[in-house]
Design a protein around this motif. Sequence first.
Motif, PDB file in Angstrom:
ATOM      1  N   LEU A 117       0.850  -1.188   0.000  1.00 48.76           N
ATOM      2  CA  LEU A 117       0.000   0.000   0.000  1.00 48.76           C
ATOM      3  C   LEU A 117       0.885   1.237   0.000  1.00 48.76           C
ATOM      4  O   LEU A 117       1.921   1.263   0.664  1.00 48.76           O
ATOM      5  CB  LEU A 117      -0.908   0.016   1.229  1.00 48.76           C
ATOM      6  N   ALA A 118       0.492   2.275  -0.714  1.00 48.37           N
ATOM      7  CA  ALA A 118       1.278   3.504  -0.774  1.00 48.37           C
ATOM      8  C   ALA A 118       1.144   4.338   0.497  1.00 48.37           C
ATOM      9  O   ALA A 118       2.007   5.156   0.795  1.00 48.37           O
ATOM     10  CB  ALA A 118       0.863   4.349  -1.987  1.00 48.37           C
ATOM     11  N   VAL A 119       0.069   4.120   1.259  1.00 48.20           N
ATOM     12  CA  VAL A 119      -0.166   4.906   2.474  1.00 48.20           C
ATOM     13  C   VAL A 119       0.709   4.396   3.623  1.00 48.20           C
ATOM     14  O   VAL A 119       1.265   3.307   3.552  1.00 48.20           O
ATOM     15  CB  VAL A 119      -1.652   4.863   2.883  1.00 48.20           C
TER      16      VAL A 119
ATOM     17  N   GLY B 193       5.361   3.628   2.093  1.00 47.58           N
ATOM     18  CA  GLY B 193       4.114   2.895   2.247  1.00 47.58           C
ATOM     19  C   GLY B 193       4.201   1.825   3.314  1.00 47.58           C
ATOM     20  O   GLY B 193       4.952   1.949   4.291  1.00 47.58           O
TER      21      GLY B 193
ATOM     22  N   ASP C 150      -7.483   0.443  -2.505  1.00 53.89           N
ATOM     23  CA  ASP C 150      -6.456   1.319  -3.075  1.00 53.89           C
ATOM     24  C   ASP C 150      -7.070   2.615  -3.599  1.00 53.89           C
ATOM     25  O   ASP C 150      -6.533   3.705  -3.381  1.00 53.89           O
ATOM     26  CB  ASP C 150      -5.725   0.610  -4.226  1.00 53.89           C
ATOM     27  N   ASP C 151      -8.200   2.502  -4.315  1.00 50.93           N
ATOM     28  CA  ASP C 151      -8.867   3.698  -4.842  1.00 50.93           C
ATOM     29  C   ASP C 151      -9.292   4.630  -3.708  1.00 50.93           C
ATOM     30  O   ASP C 151      -9.149   5.851  -3.806  1.00 50.93           O
ATOM     31  CB  ASP C 151     -10.090   3.304  -5.677  1.00 50.93           C
TER      32      ASP C 151
ATOM     33  N   GLN D 212      -6.248   6.288  -2.222  1.00 53.74           N
ATOM     34  CA  GLN D 212      -5.764   7.333  -3.133  1.00 53.74           C
ATOM     35  C   GLN D 212      -6.645   8.567  -3.048  1.00 53.74           C
ATOM     36  O   GLN D 212      -6.158   9.697  -3.091  1.00 53.74           O
ATOM     37  CB  GLN D 212      -5.714   6.794  -4.561  1.00 53.74           C
TER      38      GLN D 212
ATOM     39  N   PRO E  98      -4.065  11.462  -1.497  1.00 54.96           N
ATOM     40  CA  PRO E  98      -3.450  11.570  -2.833  1.00 54.96           C
ATOM     41  C   PRO E  98      -1.960  11.881  -2.781  1.00 54.96           C
ATOM     42  O   PRO E  98      -1.204  11.464  -3.662  1.00 54.96           O
ATOM     43  CB  PRO E  98      -4.242  12.700  -3.499  1.00 54.96           C
TER      44      PRO E  98
ATOM     45  N   TYR F   6       0.255   8.692  -2.786  1.00 56.80           N
ATOM     46  CA  TYR F   6       0.349   8.037  -4.090  1.00 56.80           C
ATOM     47  C   TYR F   6       1.192   8.866  -5.059  1.00 56.80           C
ATOM     48  O   TYR F   6       1.944   8.310  -5.868  1.00 56.80           O
ATOM     49  CB  TYR F   6      -1.054   7.768  -4.644  1.00 56.80           C
TER      50      TYR F   6
ATOM     51  N   GLU G 285       4.840   8.260  -4.112  1.00 55.79           N
ATOM     52  CA  GLU G 285       5.326   6.945  -4.533  1.00 55.79           C
ATOM     53  C   GLU G 285       5.504   6.883  -6.047  1.00 55.79           C
ATOM     54  O   GLU G 285       6.443   6.274  -6.546  1.00 55.79           O
ATOM     55  CB  GLU G 285       4.378   5.843  -4.070  1.00 55.79           C
ATOM     56  N   ALA G 286       4.616   7.537  -6.791  1.00 56.75           N
ATOM     57  CA  ALA G 286       4.735   7.550  -8.250  1.00 56.75           C
ATOM     58  C   ALA G 286       5.994   8.296  -8.700  1.00 56.75           C
ATOM     59  O   ALA G 286       6.547   8.015  -9.761  1.00 56.75           O
ATOM     60  CB  ALA G 286       3.500   8.193  -8.870  1.00 56.75           C
TER      61      ALA G 286
ATOM     62  N   HIS H  25       3.869  -2.996  -6.922  1.00 59.36           N
ATOM     63  CA  HIS H  25       2.774  -2.339  -6.228  1.00 59.36           C
ATOM     64  C   HIS H  25       1.431  -2.697  -6.845  1.00 59.36           C
ATOM     65  O   HIS H  25       0.452  -2.029  -6.612  1.00 59.36           O
ATOM     66  CB  HIS H  25       2.978  -0.822  -6.252  1.00 59.36           C
TER      67      HIS H  25
END
Length: 198
Positions: free
Chosen positions: A9-11, A104, A143-144, A147, A151, A154, A157-158, A172
Amino acid sequence: MEMQGSRHLAVTQQQAWDALNDPEVLKTCIPGCDKVEATAENQYAIGMAVKIGPVSARFAGKILLMDVQPPNSYTLHFEGQGGAAGFGKGNARVNLSPPVEGSGCELGYTAQAQVGGKIAQVGQRLVDGVAKSMAEDFFKRFDDEMQRRHPQAYAAEAALPPPSAANPLKEHTGKHMPWWAWGVFAAVVVVALLLLVR
């Protein structure tokens, strides 16, 4: 039946923990769910509709969280009734941990479940296929939702450079799933919640 899985998870670990303990997040992310309500400390009532092959039913159940160690882990016990369609019960261990590298957190789960009634009669392959599909749907929705709520996590991480071939980061995409996982309840927590419909 037994299931296990993991997902990156990105969080942060705390953000994931808070979301996995938020009835509104779970209600949004569990396919077919229209009710997740706290009934007491670490206890929830859940309602959801599910269709497995020719069997359609509305399930009502309860979830009890035990051995709660915020923001790292808990054990979830669940049971649900779908009337003539059957029942489901079991438990799941949900773990959150920092990633080996990068940002994350990692979500992992193991779950055991037992089903009976008409649902158990439609065939194990069909039941397993529906459970896996619901688990994947849960994680995509989760995930949505993360995000939408975070935000910046995410976006950060991007912006990270791609992993090197010599020292790759875990993908991921979240497709490390033999199951739920919802969850536990999915989810899932996440996996256990999803097994409830079984």
